[in-house]
Design a protein around this motif. Structure first.
Motif, mmCIF file in Angstrom:
data_model
loop_
_atom_site.group_PDB
_atom_site.id
_atom_site.type_symbol
_atom_site.label_atom_id
_atom_site.label_comp_id
_atom_site.label_asym_id
_atom_site.label_seq_id
_atom_site.Cartn_x
_atom_site.Cartn_y
_atom_site.Cartn_z
ATOM 1 N N VAL A 63 13.872 37.421 27.917
ATOM 2 C CA VAL A 63 13.600 37.421 29.357
ATOM 3 C C VAL A 63 14.122 38.684 30.035
ATOM 4 N N GLY A 64 15.391 39.011 29.842
ATOM 5 C CA GLY A 64 15.968 40.184 30.499
ATOM 6 C C GLY A 64 15.230 41.474 30.184
ATOM 7 N N PRO A 65 15.079 41.802 28.896
ATOM 8 C CA PRO A 65 14.387 43.056 28.573
ATOM 9 C C PRO A 65 12.915 43.073 29.000
ATOM 10 N N VAL A 66 12.199 41.966 28.805
ATOM 11 C CA VAL A 66 10.773 41.958 29.119
ATOM 12 C C VAL A 66 10.537 42.034 30.625
ATOM 13 N N VAL A 67 11.239 41.204 31.382
ATOM 14 C CA VAL A 67 11.034 41.208 32.836
ATOM 15 C C VAL A 67 11.521 42.526 33.440
ATOM 16 N N ALA A 86 3.856 45.676 48.331
ATOM 17 C CA ALA A 86 4.495 44.436 47.878
ATOM 18 C C ALA A 86 3.451 43.386 47.514
ATOM 19 N N VAL A 87 2.413 43.270 48.322
ATOM 20 C CA VAL A 87 1.352 42.300 48.041
ATOM 21 C C VAL A 87 0.608 42.684 46.765
ATOM 22 N N LYS A 88 0.309 43.959 46.597
ATOM 23 C CA LYS A 88 -0.366 44.416 45.376
ATOM 24 C C LYS A 88 0.478 44.091 44.142
ATOM 25 N N LYS A 89 1.778 44.352 44.231
ATOM 26 C CA LYS A 89 2.673 44.066 43.103
ATOM 27 C C LYS A 89 2.710 42.563 42.817
ATOM 28 N N MET A 90 2.752 41.763 43.877
ATOM 29 C CA MET A 90 2.790 40.311 43.708
ATOM 30 C C MET A 90 1.523 39.809 43.030
ATOM 31 N N VAL A 91 0.380 40.329 43.429
ATOM 32 C CA VAL A 91 -0.884 39.908 42.829
ATOM 33 C C VAL A 91 -0.918 40.271 41.345
ATOM 34 N N LEU A 92 -0.526 41.489 40.999
ATOM 35 C CA LEU A 92 -0.478 41.893 39.590
ATOM 36 C C LEU A 92 0.527 41.056 38.804
ATOM 37 N N ASP A 93 1.688 40.821 39.408
ATOM 38 C CA ASP A 93 2.738 40.064 38.740
ATOM 39 C C ASP A 93 2.292 38.632 38.474
ATOM 40 N N GLN A 94 1.819 37.952 39.503
ATOM 41 C CA GLN A 94 1.459 36.542 39.361
ATOM 42 C C GLN A 94 0.127 36.333 38.650
ATOM 43 N N GLY A 95 -0.801 37.270 38.830
ATOM 44 C CA GLY A 95 -2.111 37.113 38.215
ATOM 45 C C GLY A 95 -2.205 37.623 36.794
ATOM 46 N N GLY A 96 -1.422 38.649 36.465
ATOM 47 C CA GLY A 96 -1.513 39.235 35.138
ATOM 48 C C GLY A 96 -0.315 38.981 34.253
ATOM 49 N N PHE A 97 0.851 39.323 34.763
ATOM 50 C CA PHE A 97 2.052 39.238 33.933
ATOM 51 C C PHE A 97 2.529 37.802 33.726
ATOM 52 N N ALA A 98 2.603 37.016 34.791
ATOM 53 C CA ALA A 98 3.192 35.675 34.698
ATOM 54 C C ALA A 98 2.509 34.780 33.665
ATOM 55 N N PRO A 99 1.183 34.705 33.614
ATOM 56 C CA PRO A 99 0.573 33.842 32.593
ATOM 57 C C PRO A 99 0.894 34.298 31.166
ATOM 58 N N CYS A 100 0.880 35.590 30.931
ATOM 59 C CA CYS A 100 1.205 36.109 29.594
ATOM 60 C C CYS A 100 2.668 35.830 29.255
ATOM 61 N N PHE A 101 3.544 36.081 30.224
ATOM 62 C CA PHE A 101 4.967 35.864 30.011
ATOM 63 C C PHE A 101 5.243 34.393 29.717
ATOM 64 N N LEU A 102 4.630 33.495 30.493
ATOM 65 C CA LEU A 102 4.866 32.067 30.295
ATOM 66 C C LEU A 102 4.423 31.628 28.909
ATOM 67 N N GLY A 103 3.256 32.106 28.465
ATOM 68 C CA GLY A 103 2.800 31.751 27.121
ATOM 69 C C GLY A 103 3.775 32.208 26.050
ATOM 70 N N CYS A 104 4.243 33.427 26.172
ATOM 71 C CA CYS A 104 5.218 33.955 25.203
ATOM 72 C C CYS A 104 6.538 33.186 25.272
ATOM 73 N N PHE A 105 6.995 32.906 26.491
ATOM 74 C CA PHE A 105 8.250 32.169 26.666
ATOM 75 C C PHE A 105 8.158 30.788 26.021
ATOM 76 N N LEU A 106 7.057 30.087 26.268
ATOM 77 C CA LEU A 106 6.886 28.750 25.686
ATOM 78 C C LEU A 106 6.795 28.821 24.169
#
Length: 162
Positions: A63-67, A86-106
């Motif tokens: 988590v620490g290194p990846v995030v 900030a909105v652009k970053k949030m959209v990229l973070d929640q739309g692109g990174f978060a789903p990939c990160f969650l799959g890897c974390f699980l």
């Protein structure tokens, strides 16, 4: 306490990767302790120490290194500090990174808990469905507005008629 805070600041300035890994590991360990003690009400004798250590290891090593790395990349991709940035970053973070990160974390959590590849994949698919259902039930009934701005009682479940 002030000396501890200053030490953390120095570590973050000198070795940001190490500071982020230590912070993530400590927070994940503390979160697991809170979950076991306050949510699950295991008590001190029922506390499952290996589970807490596993969560800390995932925080330190994944988590620490990846995030931390993701936010560095995001700052390079979209520089600036305005609200639009900030909105652009949030959209990229929640739309692109978060789903990939969650799959890897699980997947990592499941593997560390001894799940087979099939069991792990099934759990990831179940979690993905639950998130989709949660998203449908908590989105705003008025397009473009956050769900928190909707009139109380105006939110409909998927498939309900007015």
């Amino acid at each position: 306490m002030a000396a501890l805070w200053r030490g953390c600041g120095r570590l973050l300035a000198r070795r940001p990767w190490a500071a982020q890994a230590l912070t993530a590991g400590a927070l994940m360990g503390a979160g697991d302790v809170v979950a076991q003690q306050l949510v699950e009400r295991r008590g001190l004798h029922g506390h499952h120490g290996p589970r807490t250590l596993k969560m800390m290891a995932i925080g330190f090593c994944f988590v620490g290194p990846v995030v931390g790395g993701w936010y560095r990349i995001l700052d390079q991709l979209i520089p600036g500090t305005t609200k639009v940035v900030a909105v652009k970053k949030m959209v990229l973070d929640q739309g692109g990174f978060a789903p990939c990160f969650l799959g890897c974390f699980l997947a990592i959590t499941g593997a560390m808990n001894g799940l087979s590849a099939e069991e792990n994949w099934s759990k990831i698919q179940q979690t993905k469905r639950q998130q989709s259902i949660h998203h449908l039930c908590t989105r705003s009934p008025r397009p473009g507005l956050p769900a928190s701005t909707a009139r109380p009682g105006s939110r409909l479940s998927h498939g309900q008629a007015r």
